[in-house]
Design a protein around this motif. Structure first.
Motif, PDB file in Angstrom:
ATOM      1  N   UNK A  78       0.843  -1.202   0.000  1.00  0.00           N
ATOM      2  CA  UNK A  78       0.000   0.000   0.000  1.00  0.00           C
ATOM      3  C   UNK A  78       0.877   1.250   0.000  1.00  0.00           C
ATOM      4  N   UNK A  79       1.956   1.216   0.798  1.00  0.00           N
ATOM      5  CA  UNK A  79       2.880   2.358   0.857  1.00  0.00           C
ATOM      6  C   UNK A  79       3.492   2.604  -0.519  1.00  0.00           C
ATOM      7  N   UNK A  80       3.955   1.528  -1.171  1.00  0.00           N
ATOM      8  CA  UNK A  80       4.598   1.674  -2.470  1.00  0.00           C
ATOM      9  C   UNK A  80       3.602   2.131  -3.534  1.00  0.00           C
ATOM     10  N   UNK A  81       2.387   1.611  -3.448  1.00  0.00           N
ATOM     11  CA  UNK A  81       1.374   1.942  -4.453  1.00  0.00           C
ATOM     12  C   UNK A  81       0.951   3.403  -4.353  1.00  0.00           C
ATOM     13  N   UNK A  82       0.782   3.917  -3.125  1.00  0.00           N
ATOM     14  CA  UNK A  82       0.258   5.274  -2.925  1.00  0.00           C
ATOM     15  C   UNK A  82       1.326   6.277  -2.532  1.00  0.00           C
ATOM     16  N   UNK A  83       2.599   5.840  -2.548  1.00  0.00           N
ATOM     17  CA  UNK A  83       3.706   6.736  -2.222  1.00  0.00           C
ATOM     18  C   UNK A  83       3.473   7.437  -0.884  1.00  0.00           C
ATOM     19  N   UNK A  84       3.257   6.623   0.151  1.00  0.00           N
ATOM     20  CA  UNK A  84       2.923   7.131   1.489  1.00  0.00           C
ATOM     21  C   UNK A  84       4.182   7.606   2.218  1.00  0.00           C
ATOM     22  N   UNK A  85       4.081   8.723   2.903  1.00  0.00           N
ATOM     23  CA  UNK A  85       5.156   9.204   3.784  1.00  0.00           C
ATOM     24  C   UNK A  85       5.023   8.457   5.108  1.00  0.00           C
ATOM     25  N   UNK A  86       5.571   7.253   5.155  1.00  0.00           N
ATOM     26  CA  UNK A  86       5.329   6.363   6.285  1.00  0.00           C
ATOM     27  C   UNK A  86       6.034   6.798   7.574  1.00  0.00           C
ATOM     28  N   UNK A  87       7.104   7.557   7.445  1.00  0.00           N
ATOM     29  CA  UNK A  87       7.835   7.950   8.654  1.00  0.00           C
ATOM     30  C   UNK A  87       7.066   8.959   9.495  1.00  0.00           C
ATOM     31  N   UNK A  88       6.285   9.797   8.852  1.00  0.00           N
ATOM     32  CA  UNK A  88       5.584  10.862   9.568  1.00  0.00           C
ATOM     33  C   UNK A  88       4.074  10.638   9.615  1.00  0.00           C
ATOM     34  N   UNK A  89       3.674   9.405   9.483  1.00  0.00           N
ATOM     35  CA  UNK A  89       2.246   9.126   9.400  1.00  0.00           C
ATOM     36  C   UNK A  89       1.998   7.743   9.956  1.00  0.00           C
ATOM     37  N   UNK A  90       0.789   7.475  10.453  1.00  0.00           N
ATOM     38  CA  UNK A  90       0.458   6.156  10.967  1.00  0.00           C
ATOM     39  C   UNK A  90      -0.932   5.712  10.551  1.00  0.00           C
ATOM     40  N   UNK A  91      -1.750   6.694  10.179  1.00  0.00           N
ATOM     41  CA  UNK A  91      -3.149   6.389   9.881  1.00  0.00           C
ATOM     42  C   UNK A  91      -3.314   5.527   8.632  1.00  0.00           C
ATOM     43  N   UNK A  92      -2.332   5.532   7.769  1.00  0.00           N
ATOM     44  CA  UNK A  92      -2.443   4.768   6.518  1.00  0.00           C
ATOM     45  C   UNK A  92      -2.566   3.263   6.766  1.00  0.00           C
ATOM     46  N   UNK A  93      -2.127   2.811   7.952  1.00  0.00           N
ATOM     47  CA  UNK A  93      -2.185   1.372   8.237  1.00  0.00           C
ATOM     48  C   UNK A  93      -3.625   0.900   8.293  1.00  0.00           C
ATOM     49  N   UNK A  94      -4.495   1.701   8.920  1.00  0.00           N
ATOM     50  CA  UNK A  94      -5.913   1.327   8.969  1.00  0.00           C
ATOM     51  C   UNK A  94      -6.505   1.321   7.560  1.00  0.00           C
ATOM     52  N   UNK A  95      -6.066   2.277   6.714  1.00  0.00           N
ATOM     53  CA  UNK A  95      -6.559   2.304   5.332  1.00  0.00           C
ATOM     54  C   UNK A  95      -6.105   1.064   4.557  1.00  0.00           C
ATOM     55  N   UNK A  96      -4.910   0.569   4.875  1.00  0.00           N
ATOM     56  CA  UNK A  96      -4.350  -0.560   4.127  1.00  0.00           C
ATOM     57  C   UNK A  96      -4.955  -1.896   4.529  1.00  0.00           C
TER      58      UNK A  96
END
Length: 858
Positions: free
Chosen positions: A571-589
């Motif tokens: 999901x991070x690679x697909x959406x180019x997520x700024x994973x270091x400064x974010x955490x909410x994307x995990x619930x989206x994934x």
């Protein structure tokens, strides 16, 4: 050749400036005929109509400008005119006739490509040339660039020479390939110019020095034939050239006496000395009677001419041909023209070569390699294609092929050609012009790159060696180990996933790091940092081998599964997520909770990936290429084998192994329609590793089979149905020039006819046994040490049949036969005459002579 040796030779080398000027003059004449600016206006007729003898490709190949580009066929020019007048591209079954708008479109693209290549070369953008994908052979493009951009390239087009120079000059490994000969030529020239000894040399001087030193073009010269320059002008009668060309003869006019009655004399030289007074006549007649069938001959005249104010020698060649009979067999006498020999003329065109004069005798044997090449090595003799074999049809090459036949028919020899044809037919055709050594070098290179895999079957060879088996790891465990076919499959299949390998590799590294945590996380007390700065550790590993994460106070535990974490990574690679400064994307994934702990493990793994940690600090096991392939198979990813590299598995002595046992489930997978991406693709699970296995369409299997070991009729029916079988039988015609008194061709031909009658055609004797012999003594040695033992094996010491194959059975050692019968005196041998039948004793002469071998066929 070592660079130091090359430099030492250069320091002592004296350039022949006549040759330098001739080369440069030829290049300028090409530019004058085809200036670069009007190239865009050139018509297809001006480019490809060789019948005008004034077209672009005619000048490239036939005008002796710079180095030759013989070999291959006319398709090397992209577009050419066939003998029937059609304009075509391709060759053989791939030959396409071009007409109307299609012809003009194809030619426009070719012409623009050539012009663009010249422009790129002028701007030193050499690495971009390969992107043009011109339908020209490399040697053709290189010669064009050498003509129009002479400051960037030099007059050496042979891949073996360029590769050897590149290796000595320590150029990049990726350049040292025949396919990269254009860029390699450019880089070699630049590197040579950095050497002090070459710093003031012109490009033409360097070229001539390299050719002279390496003598690479010698590979085009048959060492077993002679090359004769024969005059056609008689002192009092003028030139008889037209008579010789029209009547397919060569002639010399010394000693106008018919010498037919003396042809069987033991020493013709003594007769010549006795009858001819002049030294020139004696020399010419001796050479005339030493000419043999198959030798090359050229009609010549030599003179001097003023060129640019300087007197230069000129060699004029007025016809090139091949002698059809030895002097002692084809001799004729004419009152008008003297002594004659029959010739097949290959080329009746007149050509002049400045700086090669000096051949003033009536007959000269040419030994200078440059002279032989320019005078005799023109392979296109007024045809639209060369003498060489038509281009093999790579696209129609079967996935499974067996070359079968009796021993010594060249099966292993030809398998090199077949493998190279499959992998890159264009390169194969180009390398043919550089001789057998060039093909062998490319074969070895591809073997080292694991594009070609070679195995020999034998009686103890098994499935475990070929596919996979359990082998000890030295620590008391037995682990699945890949066999040669499985390794080849992985290499070939990897080509089909190359477009996605970066993604696959990242995922594999991600999974390997997760697996490392499962194996070593608790043991090494690895800690994870949470988003808030807290510390997390691994409590234990779940039954499903997932991480169970807890905090330092151990109040709660949460599972961080490999599958869900991998989904987050994608999901991070697909959406180019700024994973270091974010955490909410995990619930989206992946939904659910435990975002903090998923982020903590994710942070550890991604930090390791970003740091590009060395493998010795975190051990990553397994072959990455294999892991990519298996991952793609397991996840049912799509493969694309369009225009991918081809791989070949060579199985020598195929029928010596237990086919059914060795091949196992491969028997089914071999079929072309069962291969990956085909209509009926099959993927099976291997018994030891439980890994998925299939065969890709870019993997070719080529086998050899010696029919003397086992008849094709006895092969497994399933295997026979899945392979194309190509018979290779003895070809005695290859031996016609071998030996002095012994006629090896006749000897082998009659022996094989007898073997076929007494045994079968599977046990004939191949011509390869004799192919390297040159003298009668070597032929005799081969018969003694190889042929006779082979016949003993064939006929189980049935000496009567062996004797029949060898021409007959003598009654004593004095008879001119290899096998003779020795009578037994029963009375002398036994005290009492036995009532048993006493069989005859057969003996084989231990030391043979030409007499015994000639008796085989006389």
């Amino acid at each position: 050749m070592k660079l130091q040796t090359l430099l030492e030779k250069a320091a002592l080398y004296n350039s022949d400036f006549n040759l330098v000027e001739e080369a440069e003059s030829g290049r300028r004449s090409f530019i004058k005929r085809f200036p670069i600016d009007p190239l865009r206006e050139m018509t297809v007729e001006e480019y490809a109509d060789t019948k005008t003898k004034d077209s672009f490709i005619y000048w490239l190949e036939r005008k002796h400008i710079l180095a030759g580009i013989g070999g291959g066929n006319s398709s090397k020019f992209g577009i050419y005119r066939a003998q029937n007048g059609d304009y075509c591209k391709g060759y053989g079954k791939h030959k396409v006739v071009l007409e109307g708008e299609i012809l003009q479109e194809e030619f426009y693209a070719l012409k623009e490509g050539i012009i663009q290549a010249i422009m790129l070369a002028k701007e030193d953008r050499i690495s971009e040339l390969s992107k043009l994908e011109l339908p020209l052979f490399n040697m053709v493009l290189l010669k064009i660039l050498n003509i129009y951009v002479p400051e960037k390239f030099f007059n050496v087009y042979s891949p073996p020479i360029l590769i050897e120079l590149g290796r000595e000059l320590e150029l990049r490994d990726d350049l040292l390939l025949p396919q990269n000969s254009v860029e390699l030529n450019y880089e070699v020239l630049n590197s040579l110019r950095k050497q002090d000894v070459f710093s003031k040399w012109s490009n033409q001087e360097i070229s001539i020095f390299i050719w002279d030193t390496f003598a690479e073009r010698d590979k085009m010269i048959d060492e077993d034939v002679s090359y004769w320059l024969v005059g056609h002008t008689y002192e009092n009668e003028g030139s008889i050239r037209e008579y010789l060309l029209q009547n397919n003869r060569i002639a010399i006019g010394f000693l106008r006496e018919d010498l037919s009655p003396y042809l069987n004399e033991e020493d013709m030289n003594d007769i010549i000395i006795e009858k001819e007074d002049s030294t020139a006549g004696q020399k010419a007649l001796k050479q005339f009677f030493s000419i043999k069938e198959g030798d090359f001959v050229a009609l010549k005249s030599t003179f001097t001419r003023k060129v640019d104010g300087k007197t230069k020698s000129v060699l004029r060649i007025s016809g090139v041909g091949i002698i059809k009979s030895d002097a002692y067999d084809g001799y004729e006498f004419s009152e008008s023209y003297g002594h004659l020999l029959p010739v097949e003329w290959l080329d009746k065109e007149e050509n002049e070569y400045i700086g090669y004069g000096g051949y003033r005798s009536t007959i000269n044997e040419a030994k200078n390699k440059n002279v032989i090449n320019i005078a005799f090595m023109q392979e296109e003799r007024g045809q639209d294609s060369t003498i060489s074999k038509p281009e093999s049809q790579q696209d129609n090459f079967p996935n499974n092929l067996v070359l079968y036949g009796p021993p010594g028919t060249g099966k292993t020899y030809h398998i090199v050609d077949r493998a190279l044809e499959v992998i890159d037919n264009k390169t194969f055709v180009e390398l043919q012009a550089d001789g057998r050594e060039a093909l062998q070098q490319e074969f070895l290179r591809l073997t080292k790159e694991e594009r070609i895999h070679l195995v020999t079957f034998h009686q103890s060879y098994a499935y475990e060696d070929f596919m996979e088996g359990l082998k000890s790891d030295g620590a008391g465990n037995f682990i699945p180990t890949d066999g040669i076919l499985k390794r080849a499959m992985i290499e070939a299949m990897y080509e089909g996933v190359q477009n996605n390998t970066n993604n696959y590799t990242e995922e594999l590294r991600f999974e390997q790091l997760y697996d490392y945590l499962v194996t070593n996380g608790i043991k090494q007390s690895i800690e994870f940092e949470s988003k808030t700065g807290g510390k997390l550790i691994i409590s234990h590993i779940s039954v499903n081998e997932n991480l169970v994460i807890t905090s330092a106070d151990a109040k709660t535990r949460s599972i961080v599964s490999k599958d869900r974490l991998l989904r987050v990574f994608r999901y991070i690679r697909l959406h180019d997520i700024d994973w270091k400064n974010n955490i909410s994307f995990i619930r989206d994934a992946v939904g659910g909770s435990n975002q903090t702990r998923y982020w903590s493990v994710l942070n550890w793994i991604l930090s390791k990936l970003d740091e590009e940690v060395e493998e010795d600090s975190i051990e990553i096991e397994g072959d990455e290429k294999k892991a990519v392939v298996l991952k793609a198979l397991n996840e049912k990813k799509s493969f694309d084998f369009t225009d991918v590299k081809r791989h070949v598995v060579i199985i020598d002595e195929l029928n010596r192994g237990n086919i059914s046992k060795i091949f196992g489930e491969l028997i089914t997978l071999l079929e072309e329609d069962k291969r990956l991406t085909k209509n009926n693709e099959l993927i099976v699970e291997l018994p030891y590793s439980k890994q998925k296995f299939t065969l890709p369409p870019n993997l070719y299997v080529i086998g050899t089979m010696n029919t003397a070991d086992r008849s094709i009729a006895l092969l497994d029916t399933a295997l026979r149905r899945r392979f194309v079988f190509e018979e290779m039988m003895p070809n005695p015609e290859h031996l016609e020039s071998i030996g002095d008194e012994i006629d090896v061709e006749a000897m082998l031909t009659v022996m094989n006819k007898r073997i076929e009658v007494l045994y079968d055609r599977d046990h004939l004797i191949g011509h390869a046994y004799f192919i390297n012999a040159k003298t009668d003594e070597e032929i005799i040695s081969i018969v003694e040490l190889k042929v006779i033992p082979l016949l003993q094996e064939y006929f189980y010491d049935d000496w009567e049949k062996i004797g029949l194959v060898l021409g007959g059975i003598g009654t004593s050692k004095e008879d001119p036969y290899i096998v003779y019968k020795e009578e037994v005196n029963v009375n002398d041998l036994f005290k009492q005459r036995p009532s048993l039948h006493i069989r005859a004793l057969y003996r084989v002469k231990q030391k043979l002579s030409t007499q015994e071998l000639m008796a085989i066929y006389d």
